[in-house]
Design a protein around this motif. Structure first.
Motif, PDB file in Angstrom:
ATOM      1  N   LEU A 136      -1.933   5.769   6.541  1.00 48.12           N
ATOM      2  CA  LEU A 136      -2.061   6.814   6.992  1.00 48.12           C
ATOM      3  C   LEU A 136      -3.875   6.190   7.610  1.00 48.12           C
ATOM      4  N   ILE A 137      -3.941   5.698   6.932  1.00 48.85           N
ATOM      5  CA  ILE A 137      -5.983   5.490   7.014  1.00 48.85           C
ATOM      6  C   ILE A 137      -6.226   3.770   7.271  1.00 48.85           C
ATOM      7  N   LEU A 138      -5.028   3.160   7.426  1.00 46.62           N
ATOM      8  CA  LEU A 138      -5.070   1.438   7.623  1.00 46.62           C
ATOM      9  C   LEU A 138      -5.956   1.583   8.845  1.00 46.62           C
ATOM     10  N   TRP A 139      -6.609   0.422   9.336  1.00 49.35           N
ATOM     11  CA  TRP A 139      -7.383   0.464  10.542  1.00 49.35           C
ATOM     12  C   TRP A 139      -6.988  -1.150  10.473  1.00 49.35           C
TER      13      TRP A 139
ATOM     14  N   PHE B 233       0.822  -1.125  -0.184  1.00 45.22           N
ATOM     15  CA  PHE B 233       0.012  -0.039  -0.119  1.00 45.22           C
ATOM     16  C   PHE B 233       0.824   1.225   0.105  1.00 45.22           C
ATOM     17  N   THR B 234      -0.306   2.220  -0.347  1.00 46.34           N
ATOM     18  CA  THR B 234       1.180   3.555  -0.729  1.00 46.34           C
ATOM     19  C   THR B 234       0.829   4.361   1.461  1.00 46.34           C
ATOM     20  N   SER B 235       2.018   4.978   0.951  1.00 47.14           N
ATOM     21  CA  SER B 235       2.375   5.661   2.469  1.00 47.14           C
ATOM     22  C   SER B 235       1.226   6.273   2.995  1.00 47.14           C
TER      23      SER B 235
ATOM     24  N   LEU C 271      -5.624   2.566  -4.719  1.00 46.69           N
ATOM     25  CA  LEU C 271      -4.911   2.673  -3.679  1.00 46.69           C
ATOM     26  C   LEU C 271      -3.395   1.334  -4.107  1.00 46.69           C
ATOM     27  N   ARG C 272      -3.735   0.751  -4.424  1.00 45.98           N
ATOM     28  CA  ARG C 272      -2.817   0.387  -5.646  1.00 45.98           C
ATOM     29  C   ARG C 272      -1.883   0.740  -6.810  1.00 45.98           C
ATOM     30  N   GLU C 273      -3.109   0.941  -7.730  1.00 41.96           N
ATOM     31  CA  GLU C 273      -2.141   2.016  -8.482  1.00 41.96           C
ATOM     32  C   GLU C 273      -1.281   3.123  -8.028  1.00 41.96           C
ATOM     33  N   LEU C 274      -1.779   4.212  -7.154  1.00 41.74           N
ATOM     34  CA  LEU C 274      -0.995   4.591  -6.536  1.00 41.74           C
ATOM     35  C   LEU C 274       0.150   4.812  -5.495  1.00 41.74           C
ATOM     36  N   VAL C 275       0.555   3.283  -5.553  1.00 41.12           N
ATOM     37  CA  VAL C 275       1.566   2.093  -4.916  1.00 41.12           C
ATOM     38  C   VAL C 275       2.553   2.138  -6.241  1.00 41.12           C
ATOM     39  N   GLY C 276       1.652   2.021  -7.311  1.00 43.59           N
ATOM     40  CA  GLY C 276       2.742   1.685  -8.629  1.00 43.59           C
ATOM     41  C   GLY C 276       3.269   3.769  -8.957  1.00 43.59           C
ATOM     42  N   LEU C 277       2.461   4.279  -8.855  1.00 47.35           N
ATOM     43  CA  LEU C 277       3.020   6.146  -9.163  1.00 47.35           C
ATOM     44  C   LEU C 277       3.794   6.169  -8.375  1.00 47.35           C
ATOM     45  N   GLU C 278       3.710   6.027  -7.160  1.00 50.14           N
ATOM     46  CA  GLU C 278       4.561   6.495  -5.974  1.00 50.14           C
ATOM     47  C   GLU C 278       6.195   5.778  -6.043  1.00 50.14           C
TER      48      GLU C 278
END
Length: 230
Positions: free
Chosen positions: A86-89, A80-82, A219-226
């Protein structure tokens, strides 16, 4: 599966799972435009998508049980991205998020459906508090005097006879407690989605599951971008 590779193996599983996940989201998007004559097809797709999601949590549960020291990775997963972390539970989405997504996605709920969802929301929040209470007790165990005393001794002068086994025993209790907390949270996530779907019609369920699926993809696609940026 070696203990040291459980999180890596699960990450590899997720890569293949996401390919199927993207296909399901595309199918759900198409099914969102179906009329009432296609309810059977919509219900079949809902059942398949729920089974697909259940597979994710079954694989995750197996990986967590074999993770050993790496169990902590699942609470701050590198897949997951940073921002997402932050919003994980308890290592993933908060179960009650499903109700917000339902409210924002479905605009034709009946009064009876709203009442049932309201009751389920209260039950879910109560169970979330139970999970967090147990999770807090696990975390608190790290600060218990025997554990802290042993840790301070290790840091000050290294291990002496008996202290290494005492500290390792305490850490094993912590690892098992963290794994139980993760499994309890995942069970609540799965059961909440399933119960919400039971309240909805097939067409409503398709819309909600599409939204949940799209959120996971974003959320996963943001991982790739990050990672590309890094």
């Amino acid at each position: 599966m070696p203990v040291t590779s459980s999180s890596q193996s699960f990450s590899s599983f997720v890569n293949g799972w996401l390919i199927r996940h993207r296909y399901f989201v595309e199918q759900l998007t198409c099914a969102s435009s179906f009329d009432e004559t296609n309810q059977e097809q919509q219900q079949s797709l809902v059942t398949q998508f729920l089974s697909h999601c259940l597979q994710y949590y079954q694989e995750k549960s197996s990986a967590v049980s074999l993770a050993g020291d790496n169990v902590f990775t699942f609470f701050c997963p590198p897949w997951f991205t940073s921002y997402a972390r932050l919003i994980l539970w308890v290592g993933d989405f908060k179960p009650s998020l499903v109700f917000k997504l339902t409210d924002s996605t479905v605009d034709d709920l009946t009064r009876h459906q709203r009442d049932r969802l309201s009751s389920l929301r209260l039950e879910t929040r109560r169970r979330e508090r139970d999970v967090m209470r147990d999770f807090a007790l696990v975390q608190q165990s790290v600060a218990d005097p025997p554990v802290m005393l042993a840790a301070r001794r290790v840091g000050a002068r290294g291990m002496v006879d008996g202290e290494e086994s005492d500290l390792e025993e305490a850490m094993e209790v912590l690892r098992r407690g963290m794994a139980r907390a993760m499994n309890s949270a995942d069970e609540l996530r799965c059961s909440t989605v399933g119960k919400v779907v039971e309240i909805l019609t097939s067409s409503q369920a398709v819309k909600v599951l599409r939204t949940i699926g799209e959120l996971h993809l974003r959320l996963r696609e943001l991982v790739g971008l990050e990672r590309d940026h890094q």
